[in-house]
Scaffold this motif. Sequence first.
Motif, PDB file in Angstrom:
ATOM      1  N   ILE A   1       3.182  10.966  -6.388  1.00  0.00           N
ATOM      2  CA  ILE A   1       3.927  11.451  -7.559  1.00  0.00           C
ATOM      3  C   ILE A   1       2.977  11.984  -8.614  1.00  0.00           C
ATOM      4  O   ILE A   1       3.225  13.020  -9.264  1.00  0.00           O
ATOM      5  N   ASN A   2       1.859  11.271  -8.831  1.00  0.00           N
ATOM      6  CA  ASN A   2       0.878  11.720  -9.841  1.00  0.00           C
ATOM      7  C   ASN A   2       0.265  13.069  -9.478  1.00  0.00           C
ATOM      8  O   ASN A   2      -0.182  13.816 -10.374  1.00  0.00           O
ATOM      9  N   ASN A   3       0.251  13.383  -8.203  1.00  0.00           N
ATOM     10  CA  ASN A   3      -0.297  14.668  -7.762  1.00  0.00           C
ATOM     11  C   ASN A   3       0.776  15.739  -7.600  1.00  0.00           C
ATOM     12  O   ASN A   3       0.494  16.842  -7.142  1.00  0.00           O
ATOM     13  N   SER A   4       2.015  15.391  -7.963  1.00  0.00           N
ATOM     14  CA  SER A   4       3.120  16.326  -7.794  1.00  0.00           C
ATOM     15  C   SER A   4       3.248  17.220  -9.021  1.00  0.00           C
ATOM     16  O   SER A   4       3.062  16.786 -10.157  1.00  0.00           O
TER      17      SER A   4
ATOM     18  N   LEU B   1       7.623  16.605  -9.941  1.00  0.00           N
ATOM     19  CA  LEU B   1       8.112  15.335 -10.476  1.00  0.00           C
ATOM     20  C   LEU B   1       7.078  14.770 -11.443  1.00  0.00           C
ATOM     21  O   LEU B   1       5.918  14.530 -11.081  1.00  0.00           O
ATOM     22  N   LEU B   2       7.512  14.593 -12.705  1.00  0.00           N
ATOM     23  CA  LEU B   2       6.657  14.062 -13.773  1.00  0.00           C
ATOM     24  C   LEU B   2       5.334  14.826 -13.876  1.00  0.00           C
ATOM     25  O   LEU B   2       4.256  14.241 -13.840  1.00  0.00           O
ATOM     26  N   PRO B   3       5.388  16.123 -14.008  1.00  0.00           N
ATOM     27  CA  PRO B   3       4.126  16.881 -14.156  1.00  0.00           C
ATOM     28  C   PRO B   3       3.445  16.520 -15.479  1.00  0.00           C
ATOM     29  O   PRO B   3       4.082  16.426 -16.524  1.00  0.00           O
ATOM     30  N   GLY B   4       2.151  16.305 -15.396  1.00  0.00           N
ATOM     31  CA  GLY B   4       1.392  15.955 -16.599  1.00  0.00           C
ATOM     32  C   GLY B   4       1.549  14.510 -17.014  1.00  0.00           C
ATOM     33  O   GLY B   4       0.970  14.101 -18.042  1.00  0.00           O
ATOM     34  N   VAL B   5       2.302  13.745 -16.278  1.00  0.00           N
ATOM     35  CA  VAL B   5       2.509  12.329 -16.600  1.00  0.00           C
ATOM     36  C   VAL B   5       1.898  11.497 -15.475  1.00  0.00           C
ATOM     37  O   VAL B   5       2.052  11.809 -14.290  1.00  0.00           O
ATOM     38  N   THR B   6       1.225  10.439 -15.856  1.00  0.00           N
ATOM     39  CA  THR B   6       0.578   9.565 -14.882  1.00  0.00           C
ATOM     40  C   THR B   6       1.333   8.243 -14.798  1.00  0.00           C
ATOM     41  O   THR B   6       1.600   7.610 -15.825  1.00  0.00           O
ATOM     42  N   LEU B   7       1.655   7.889 -13.587  1.00  0.00           N
ATOM     43  CA  LEU B   7       2.273   6.579 -13.350  1.00  0.00           C
ATOM     44  C   LEU B   7       1.193   5.569 -12.992  1.00  0.00           C
ATOM     45  O   LEU B   7       0.248   5.873 -12.251  1.00  0.00           O
ATOM     46  N   GLY B   8       1.333   4.390 -13.540  1.00  0.00           N
ATOM     47  CA  GLY B   8       0.449   3.288 -13.172  1.00  0.00           C
ATOM     48  C   GLY B   8       1.227   2.245 -12.391  1.00  0.00           C
ATOM     49  O   GLY B   8       2.440   2.321 -12.250  1.00  0.00           O
ATOM     50  N   TYR B   9       0.512   1.282 -11.879  1.00  0.00           N
ATOM     51  CA  TYR B   9       1.183   0.241 -11.100  1.00  0.00           C
ATOM     52  C   TYR B   9       0.424  -1.067 -11.222  1.00  0.00           C
ATOM     53  O   TYR B   9      -0.783  -1.109 -11.477  1.00  0.00           O
ATOM     54  N   GLN B  10       1.154  -2.124 -11.051  1.00  0.00           N
ATOM     55  CA  GLN B  10       0.620  -3.478 -10.943  1.00  0.00           C
ATOM     56  C   GLN B  10       1.329  -4.143  -9.769  1.00  0.00           C
ATOM     57  O   GLN B  10       2.509  -4.447  -9.840  1.00  0.00           O
ATOM     58  N   VAL B  11       0.602  -4.319  -8.680  1.00  0.00           N
ATOM     59  CA  VAL B  11       1.163  -4.884  -7.459  1.00  0.00           C
ATOM     60  C   VAL B  11       0.701  -6.335  -7.331  1.00  0.00           C
ATOM     61  O   VAL B  11      -0.490  -6.615  -7.335  1.00  0.00           O
ATOM     62  N   HIS B  12       1.696  -7.237  -7.223  1.00  0.00           N
ATOM     63  CA  HIS B  12       1.398  -8.664  -7.158  1.00  0.00           C
ATOM     64  C   HIS B  12       1.878  -9.255  -5.831  1.00  0.00           C
ATOM     65  O   HIS B  12       2.793  -8.738  -5.183  1.00  0.00           O
ATOM     66  N   ASP B  13       1.259 -10.375  -5.487  1.00  0.00           N
ATOM     67  CA  ASP B  13       1.631 -11.145  -4.300  1.00  0.00           C
ATOM     68  C   ASP B  13       2.405 -12.376  -4.757  1.00  0.00           C
ATOM     69  O   ASP B  13       1.910 -13.169  -5.558  1.00  0.00           O
ATOM     70  N   SER B  14       3.619 -12.525  -4.236  1.00  0.00           N
ATOM     71  CA  SER B  14       4.455 -13.661  -4.658  1.00  0.00           C
ATOM     72  C   SER B  14       4.319 -14.862  -3.743  1.00  0.00           C
ATOM     73  O   SER B  14       4.934 -15.899  -4.005  1.00  0.00           O
ATOM     74  N   CYS B  15       3.569 -14.738  -2.661  1.00  0.00           N
ATOM     75  CA  CYS B  15       3.375 -15.823  -1.692  1.00  0.00           C
ATOM     76  C   CYS B  15       4.694 -16.280  -1.060  1.00  0.00           C
ATOM     77  O   CYS B  15       4.788 -17.398  -0.532  1.00  0.00           O
TER      78      CYS B  15
ATOM     79  N   ARG C   1       0.834  -1.208   0.000  1.00  0.00           N
ATOM     80  CA  ARG C   1       0.000   0.000   0.000  1.00  0.00           C
ATOM     81  C   ARG C   1       0.871   1.261   0.000  1.00  0.00           C
ATOM     82  O   ARG C   1       0.473   2.293  -0.537  1.00  0.00           O
ATOM     83  N   ALA C   2       2.084   1.169   0.590  1.00  0.00           N
ATOM     84  CA  ALA C   2       2.995   2.310   0.559  1.00  0.00           C
ATOM     85  C   ALA C   2       3.433   2.597  -0.876  1.00  0.00           C
ATOM     86  O   ALA C   2       3.636   3.765  -1.255  1.00  0.00           O
ATOM     87  N   MET C   3       3.576   1.557  -1.684  1.00  0.00           N
ATOM     88  CA  MET C   3       3.907   1.776  -3.093  1.00  0.00           C
ATOM     89  C   MET C   3       2.767   2.497  -3.810  1.00  0.00           C
ATOM     90  O   MET C   3       2.990   3.436  -4.596  1.00  0.00           O
ATOM     91  N   VAL C   4       1.557   2.072  -3.517  1.00  0.00           N
ATOM     92  CA  VAL C   4       0.391   2.738  -4.128  1.00  0.00           C
ATOM     93  C   VAL C   4       0.348   4.198  -3.700  1.00  0.00           C
ATOM     94  O   VAL C   4       0.091   5.105  -4.510  1.00  0.00           O
ATOM     95  N   PHE C   5       0.609   4.441  -2.397  1.00  0.00           N
ATOM     96  CA  PHE C   5       0.620   5.810  -1.888  1.00  0.00           C
ATOM     97  C   PHE C   5       1.669   6.657  -2.601  1.00  0.00           C
ATOM     98  O   PHE C   5       1.418   7.809  -2.981  1.00  0.00           O
ATOM     99  N   ALA C   6       2.882   6.096  -2.780  1.00  0.00           N
ATOM    100  CA  ALA C   6       3.956   6.850  -3.425  1.00  0.00           C
ATOM    101  C   ALA C   6       3.596   7.197  -4.862  1.00  0.00           C
ATOM    102  O   ALA C   6       3.850   8.322  -5.333  1.00  0.00           O
TER     103      ALA C   6
END
Length: 883
Positions: A114-117, A120-134, A105-110
């Motif tokens: 950044i997307n609201n900054s 850093l990367l103004p006008g650019v949207t970062l996406g994410y894919q967070v997986h569980d490796s078990c 969740r900290a990665m999602v927060f970061a």
Amino acid sequence: MRLSPAPALDPGLAGSLVLLHLAVVAGGLALLSSASVSASGLESVRCRLQGTPRPPAFSQDGDFVIGGVFSIHNYMHTVEHSYTSLPEPLQCTGSLDSRELRFSRAMVFAVDEINNSSDLLPGVTLGYQVHDSCTTVPMAVKVAFQLANGLDPMFDTGEQCSGSPTVTAIVGESGSTPTISMLRIIGPFGIPQVSHFSTCACLSDKKQYPTFFRTIPSDQFQAAALAHLIRHFGWTWIGAVRSDSDYGNYGMAAFLQAAQEEGICVEYSEAFSRTNPLSRVQRVADVIRSSTASVVVAFVSYRDMKILLREIDSLPSPPRQWIGTESWVTDPDMLRFGLCAGAIGFGIQRSVIPGLRNFLLDLSPQKVSNSPLLTEFWEGAFGCRLGIGTSSTDIGVEEKVCDGSEDIQQLQTPYTDTSQLRVTNMVYKAVYAIAHAIHSIVCEERENSTVNCDKNLNVKPTQVLERLRRVNFSRNGYQVSFDANGDPVATYELVNWQIQESGKMEFVTVGLYDGSLPPDQRLDIEREITWLKNSTQVPVSVCSESCPPGTRKAVQTGKPVCCYDCIQCAEGQISNKSDSSDCLICPEEYWPNAERDLCILKPVEFLSFHEVLGIILTACSVGGALLAIATAAVFYRHRHSAIVRANNSELSFLLLFSLALCFLCSLTFIGRPSEWSCMLRHTAFGITFVLCISCVLGKTIVVLMAFRATLPASNVMKWFGPPQQRLTVVSFTFVQAMICTLWLVLSPPFPVKNITTYKEKIILECDVGSAIGFWAVLGYIGLLSLLCFVLAFLARKLPDNFNEAKFITFSMLIFCAVWITFIPAYVSSPGKFTVAVEIFAIITSSFGLFFLLFVPKCFIILFRPEKNTKKHLMEKTSNDIRY
């Protein structure tokens, strides 16, 4: 830092892996499933991914997508396969790790931050894919393929089934072993991977893992820090346990090497994994209980550590001082194990991430129900179901449905605990490092200080990889950069588990460790440490007690070097520090003190005027000289008397003078030897004694000649009158003077420091220089004495009322006896007593001559004047004749 091992592979899992790798080999990124073929040839290819894609735990579209892999669950569900049908999709099982959920969740927060900054990367949207490796290798490999290929089961391409990777970079994994497996897959594609918790030193090898970076220090630094810490507190006998994984094995290997360099011995080194049979864990626990080392270093992942501590806690165990790694020593979930009270270890520095806590707690039942992972967390935390059919677990709580009264603000779990953000900040920095790398590619600063970013630019992972190497920025006061190996600067906090007044155990930072400083300045302990049993006294953990100064260590046969016996240093040797392996030999002029821990100057010994023996000998010497002078005065006063005139007054005065010199020459033997005193003492002694013996010899010859002169027709006295007597004395003395002169010229006596007779002190004495010269002087004196004795013995029966030959005979007998006994006494006497023996021989022989030759005469002169007449002397008595 930690590394979670993969579970043992059963046949079903092995089958799944075989099929998975067959799919990789056969299809690569995708296999050709169907194609639309026109009359003119191939225009497009429809590709289909092999296997069943596993949806991410959290995802969001963006212009540039970042992958994330975390060990949110502890195990992977496996079933046996018949190999007649495709295996079931891989699934995670076991308990959910709320701390790892916080990392994700900290990665999602970061990313959202950044997307609201605007910087850093103004006008650019970062996406994410967070997986569980078990926490397993198979799932980590599957996730790695998905991040590279994407999730669409069908997609159209050009002439080949290939395309650009879906993500530009990956954050994770939490364990070193899964990270290594992922790097083997994505490394050839140039996709950079920035880990927040993979600390294995092996990952610093850029030849094998060129695309790897991490925001957490390498275990190489922590291993050295742990060894430094243990040595700082004087522990030389420790136990060691490790996870049977890349994290534990590599980390423990580095620690053992550093410990050996610090002189630390390891009683045992045990490895285990949470996937091992329980008997294996029990055996490790039994080794810890039965060991003699009270300090245990645990290079163990927090998941494995929980199992080990649970097993140790099941039976009464002796208290142990636990030394932990950052993997478990700062895990809030571990604080429930009271047996670890007083534990210390190195943890990642605490940090503050503004806004994170509010983000983590911003969960409503509606938001939670949209995520199976959050749903599982919610239901496990509150013990209720969010709704029928919505639960992702079958935990037997169907009868209780969440009614909306659940308050996450009051929830006490590692997910909600943001009081000590350590590894979470590593995730946060990893996301920002990737964002800064992308920013340097797609953005440029214009003249008016505005930043323009091209979000349509095709950014390849290899470009991000190259820019990551040069990343250097600061966020929330924390610097982020990587060295040539992709590692950050090694800084740790020294964390202590302390029981507070309320009875609650907490993490307390008691010191810092900075790997960038010189070795002697790296560890800085700022606060008092609470040890096991809530004691402030540093526990002792040694195989053998420390050897005090003055002793050395002797290793016990068949045991490590830390097991030893303390043996006192040998004579003449010291050890000036504790636990010395060898004793040092003192310099020649030094000797150990009583404790044999310090070399001190040897005391200098010589016959001094101030000690009792020196005073006695000095008194005897001066007294003898005064008696000789007094006797000379008596003889001079009565020089016209018969007895003085009858005994050759000239030779008598010369004899008294030489005796006074003999008494006084003994004084040259007392006091600190010097060059002049050494030359003077032996030469003065030799010459004065020869002068004395020459006078006695002259008197003996006179006696013989006098009685020969009484024979008829004898004129022998004219050949031995006073001139001849003087010449005889001078001649004999001159010979001795020549011997002494040759001795002084060729090899004179000289002062030396005798350090061989006594090892513990220095004897100042005179070396004779030439032994031949020394014994020639004594031999010449002995020769004259023997000659004088023989002549006197021949004249002993000559008739006279006062025959001096008898006294000369006895005096020479005493003289020779003294000097014959002097030789063995002189050779065998040690130190200053050698000089004392020589002085005693001089004084004794001088007194012998004095008393036998002059005391009877003085007695007659002073107390029997009636016998001091010529008539009495010439009178022949029957006693004389009988004699």
